[in-house]
Scaffold this motif. Structure first.
Motif, PDB file in Angstrom:
ATOM      1  N   ILE A  93       1.018  11.291 -16.515  1.00  0.00           N
ATOM      2  CA  ILE A  93       2.239  10.554 -16.865  1.00  0.00           C
ATOM      3  C   ILE A  93       3.314  10.940 -15.852  1.00  0.00           C
ATOM      4  O   ILE A  93       3.560  12.130 -15.633  1.00  0.00           O
ATOM      5  CB  ILE A  93       2.705  10.907 -18.294  1.00  0.00           C
ATOM      6  CG1 ILE A  93       1.588  10.560 -19.285  1.00  0.00           C
ATOM      7  CG2 ILE A  93       4.004  10.187 -18.647  1.00  0.00           C
ATOM      8  CD1 ILE A  93       1.832  11.064 -20.693  1.00  0.00           C
ATOM      9  N   CYS A  94       3.921   9.935 -15.231  1.00  0.00           N
ATOM     10  CA  CYS A  94       4.890  10.241 -14.184  1.00  0.00           C
ATOM     11  C   CYS A  94       6.117   9.340 -14.314  1.00  0.00           C
ATOM     12  O   CYS A  94       5.997   8.146 -14.597  1.00  0.00           O
ATOM     13  CB  CYS A  94       4.259  10.047 -12.806  1.00  0.00           C
ATOM     14  SG  CYS A  94       5.389  10.571 -11.500  1.00  0.00           S
ATOM     15  N   GLY A  95       7.271   9.932 -14.096  1.00  0.00           N
ATOM     16  CA  GLY A  95       8.521   9.166 -14.187  1.00  0.00           C
ATOM     17  C   GLY A  95       8.923   8.547 -12.863  1.00  0.00           C
ATOM     18  O   GLY A  95       9.929   7.853 -12.781  1.00  0.00           O
ATOM     19  N   ASP A 141       8.029   6.547  -8.916  1.00  0.00           N
ATOM     20  CA  ASP A 141       7.391   5.288  -8.542  1.00  0.00           C
ATOM     21  C   ASP A 141       7.031   5.247  -7.051  1.00  0.00           C
ATOM     22  O   ASP A 141       7.217   4.204  -6.396  1.00  0.00           O
ATOM     23  CB  ASP A 141       8.359   4.138  -8.872  1.00  0.00           C
ATOM     24  CG  ASP A 141       7.689   3.094  -9.733  1.00  0.00           C
ATOM     25  OD1 ASP A 141       6.465   3.197  -9.948  1.00  0.00           O
ATOM     26  OD2 ASP A 141       8.393   2.161 -10.179  1.00  0.00           O
ATOM     27  N   CYS A 142       6.539   6.352  -6.521  1.00  0.00           N
ATOM     28  CA  CYS A 142       6.219   6.423  -5.087  1.00  0.00           C
ATOM     29  C   CYS A 142       5.292   5.254  -4.704  1.00  0.00           C
ATOM     30  O   CYS A 142       4.316   4.982  -5.418  1.00  0.00           O
ATOM     31  CB  CYS A 142       5.564   7.769  -4.781  1.00  0.00           C
ATOM     32  SG  CYS A 142       6.546   9.157  -5.392  1.00  0.00           S
ATOM     33  N   TYR A 143       5.594   4.611  -3.587  1.00  0.00           N
ATOM     34  CA  TYR A 143       4.908   3.362  -3.232  1.00  0.00           C
ATOM     35  C   TYR A 143       3.409   3.524  -2.943  1.00  0.00           C
ATOM     36  O   TYR A 143       2.676   2.558  -2.909  1.00  0.00           O
ATOM     37  CB  TYR A 143       5.560   2.734  -2.004  1.00  0.00           C
ATOM     38  CG  TYR A 143       6.952   2.188  -2.234  1.00  0.00           C
ATOM     39  CD1 TYR A 143       7.331   1.664  -3.463  1.00  0.00           C
ATOM     40  CD2 TYR A 143       7.881   2.174  -1.192  1.00  0.00           C
ATOM     41  CE1 TYR A 143       8.607   1.159  -3.662  1.00  0.00           C
ATOM     42  CE2 TYR A 143       9.157   1.666  -1.375  1.00  0.00           C
ATOM     43  CZ  TYR A 143       9.517   1.160  -2.615  1.00  0.00           C
ATOM     44  OH  TYR A 143      10.780   0.656  -2.801  1.00  0.00           O
ATOM     45  N   TYR A 144       2.970   4.760  -2.663  1.00  0.00           N
ATOM     46  CA  TYR A 144       1.575   4.982  -2.246  1.00  0.00           C
ATOM     47  C   TYR A 144       0.679   5.465  -3.386  1.00  0.00           C
ATOM     48  O   TYR A 144      -0.523   5.584  -3.218  1.00  0.00           O
ATOM     49  CB  TYR A 144       1.542   6.058  -1.139  1.00  0.00           C
ATOM     50  CG  TYR A 144       2.314   7.306  -1.511  1.00  0.00           C
ATOM     51  CD1 TYR A 144       1.734   8.317  -2.246  1.00  0.00           C
ATOM     52  CD2 TYR A 144       3.664   7.436  -1.153  1.00  0.00           C
ATOM     53  CE1 TYR A 144       2.462   9.441  -2.618  1.00  0.00           C
ATOM     54  CE2 TYR A 144       4.396   8.555  -1.512  1.00  0.00           C
ATOM     55  CZ  TYR A 144       3.795   9.548  -2.251  1.00  0.00           C
ATOM     56  OH  TYR A 144       4.522  10.645  -2.631  1.00  0.00           O
ATOM     57  N   CYS A 145       1.267   5.760  -4.542  1.00  0.00           N
ATOM     58  CA  CYS A 145       0.549   6.559  -5.537  1.00  0.00           C
ATOM     59  C   CYS A 145      -0.049   5.718  -6.676  1.00  0.00           C
ATOM     60  O   CYS A 145       0.661   4.917  -7.308  1.00  0.00           O
ATOM     61  CB  CYS A 145       1.505   7.590  -6.109  1.00  0.00           C
ATOM     62  SG  CYS A 145       0.746   8.593  -7.385  1.00  0.00           S
ATOM     63  N   GLY A 146      -1.312   5.951  -6.948  1.00  0.00           N
ATOM     64  CA  GLY A 146      -2.031   5.194  -7.986  1.00  0.00           C
ATOM     65  C   GLY A 146      -1.552   5.456  -9.401  1.00  0.00           C
ATOM     66  O   GLY A 146      -1.750   4.627 -10.293  1.00  0.00           O
ATOM     67  N   ILE A 147      -0.894   6.600  -9.636  1.00  0.00           N
ATOM     68  CA  ILE A 147      -0.425   6.855 -11.008  1.00  0.00           C
ATOM     69  C   ILE A 147       1.091   6.679 -11.128  1.00  0.00           C
ATOM     70  O   ILE A 147       1.725   7.196 -12.046  1.00  0.00           O
ATOM     71  CB  ILE A 147      -0.874   8.242 -11.537  1.00  0.00           C
ATOM     72  CG1 ILE A 147      -0.332   9.400 -10.691  1.00  0.00           C
ATOM     73  CG2 ILE A 147      -2.381   8.319 -11.618  1.00  0.00           C
ATOM     74  CD1 ILE A 147      -0.508  10.778 -11.354  1.00  0.00           C
ATOM     75  N   ARG A 148       1.672   5.953 -10.180  1.00  0.00           N
ATOM     76  CA  ARG A 148       3.114   5.685 -10.239  1.00  0.00           C
ATOM     77  C   ARG A 148       3.475   4.988 -11.559  1.00  0.00           C
ATOM     78  O   ARG A 148       2.649   4.278 -12.158  1.00  0.00           O
ATOM     79  CB  ARG A 148       3.547   4.841  -9.034  1.00  0.00           C
ATOM     80  CG  ARG A 148       2.884   3.481  -8.980  1.00  0.00           C
ATOM     81  CD  ARG A 148       3.002   2.870  -7.600  1.00  0.00           C
ATOM     82  NE  ARG A 148       4.374   2.649  -7.203  1.00  0.00           N
ATOM     83  CZ  ARG A 148       5.054   1.538  -7.425  1.00  0.00           C
ATOM     84  NH1 ARG A 148       4.484   0.513  -8.066  1.00  0.00           N
ATOM     85  NH2 ARG A 148       6.295   1.413  -7.027  1.00  0.00           N
TER      86      ARG A 148
HETATM   87  S1  SF4 Z   1       3.214  10.953  -5.937  1.00  0.00           S
HETATM   88 FE1  SF4 Z   1       2.584   9.893  -7.827  1.00  0.00          FE
HETATM   89  S2  SF4 Z   1       2.475  11.517  -9.360  1.00  0.00           S
HETATM   90 FE2  SF4 Z   1       3.688  12.323  -7.660  1.00  0.00          FE
HETATM   91  S3  SF4 Z   1       5.821  11.853  -8.158  1.00  0.00           S
HETATM   92 FE3  SF4 Z   1       5.099  10.148  -6.896  1.00  0.00          FE
HETATM   93  S4  SF4 Z   1       4.380   8.633  -8.382  1.00  0.00           S
HETATM   94 FE4  SF4 Z   1       4.514  10.575  -9.483  1.00  0.00          FE
END
Ligand code: SF4
Length: 362
Positions: free
Chosen positions: A57-59, A61-68
């Motif tokens: 669970i993540c707050g 929204d990084c553009y590259y990340c699958g669990i954003r």
């Molecule tokens: S990289 Fe992914 S898990 Fe880490 S802060 Fe960014 S969105 Fe969240």
């Protein structure tokens, strides 16, 4: 020949770019040289970090990340405290020496208190003998200090790209994803007393070899204790996927990652460098190759199997369906295949950190 560069006392940005572009015999010479530096400073042994991915669970929204946060296709999970403690206990009983507790980034009192509680319990059952690395994103100095006082020893906060402009191409332009805040958080971690780690993605769209060389020089300039870096792997449910046509072939991203590890080992001989799982996604022996050229940390995944497939920052992540026991045997074989030994029972502090602490005390 690159011997002239390798025998210099310091590497410039253009030296590093030349090393990143080596092919054939020069490339082999680079790898042989970095392997020698590794053996001389940190020996041919590999420290284990049992990796517990306790929540996706993540707050942010990084553009590259699958669990954003905005990826609604992800099945979210948050392990129970009992599951997390069982995994930590498994690492302790099996002489791993240390664990990494990793999650998406949340900033709330509830999250802070939960981690504090877990750290105290881990410290209690292991009598402080199991080192704990946290990788739970940006927090305030007070939170970092609270976790440090509760038993955390190390913290990994990857910058992902030390070039501010590139960083902004990877993250939304808002306060939650501020480059300056990330840099401040790294300083706060060090101030709080942690062995501090960072890292970058290698082979990103819009990234040049100059950027990569600057990433390494930046790590040296902030005197980092440990590094986890690896190839960028695209995930189809992320905004950055639209730029996939700009990417190097995956094999080239792996090759660049190996060179980055080799050069970093030369630049900072006594730090800890992890062989990232992303390398194994590209090549079945990707992590062993990383160990052979300079990495000295391996992170077997000890997250319970029933959620492991849901922690996918990128696609085709390996080892998502093996039990911790399978994982242990596999790790031993992998490390032995490159003539390194598993440092069972050793906490594996970064020598760089140990030496900078003892300098401070003098
Ligand atoms: S990289 Fe992914 S898990 Fe880490 S802060 Fe960014 S969105 Fe969240």
């Amino acid at each position: 020949m690159i011997s002239e560069i390798l025998n210099k006392t310091g590497l410039s940005q253009s030296d590093i770019v030349t090393l990143l572009e080596t092919q054939g015999e020069d490339r082999q010479e680079l790898f042989k040289y970095s392997a020698g530096i590794k053996e001389k400073y940190v020996k041919n042994k590999v420290y284990l970090r049992g990796l517990i991915e306790f929540s996706n669970i993540c707050g942010k929204d990084c553009y590259y990340c699958g669990i954003r946060r905005s990826n609604t296709k992800v099945k979210r999970y948050d392990l129970s405290e009992e599951d997390i403690l069982n995994a930590a206990y498994y690492a302790y009983k099996n002489n791993y020496g240390s664990i990494v507790m990793q999650s998406g980034e949340l900033a709330s009192d509830k999250f802070t208190e939960r981690i504090t509680r877990l750290l105290k319990k881990i410290s209690e059952f292991s009598e402080g003998k199991l080192r704990v690395t946290l990788s739970c994103g940006e927090q305030s100095y007070e939170v970092y200090k609270q976790w440090f006082d509760a038993g955390a020893d190390r913290y990994l906060l990857r910058i992902e790209a030390s070039n501010r402009e590139l960083y902004h191409k990877l993250h939304p332009d808002d306060d939650l994803h501020s480059f300056d805040q990330r840099i401040k958080a790294l300083k706060d971690l060090r101030k709080a007393g942690y062995q501090t780690g960072t890292g970058v993605m290698i082979g990103l769209p819009f990234q040049s070899n100059d950027d990569l060389a600057n990433d390494l020089l930046w790590m040296k300039s902030i005197d980092i204790d440990m590094v986890g870096m690896g190839p960028y792997l695209e995930h189809k449910d992320t905004p950055l996927y639209q730029f996939r046509d700009l990417l190097l072939p995956k094999e080239d991203r792996l090759d660049l990652s190996l060179k980055m590890i080799a050069i970093l080992r030369i630049l900072m001989p006594n730090i800890n460098i992890a062989a990232s799982t992303a390398m194994q996604t590209i090549h079945p022996q990707g992590r062993e190759k990383a160990i052979a050229v300079g990495a000295n940390v391996f992170m077997p995944n000890i997250t319970p199997c029933y959620v492991r497939g849901e922690y996918k920052l990128y696609e085709d992540k390996p080892c998502t369906d093996e039990s911790p026991e399978d994982c242990r045997a596999c790790v031993e074989n992998r490390i032995a295949s490159v003539s390194n030994d598993v440092a069972y029972g050793e906490v594996g502090d970064s020598l760089h950190y140990v030496q900078r602490q003892s300098k401070r005390q003098k």
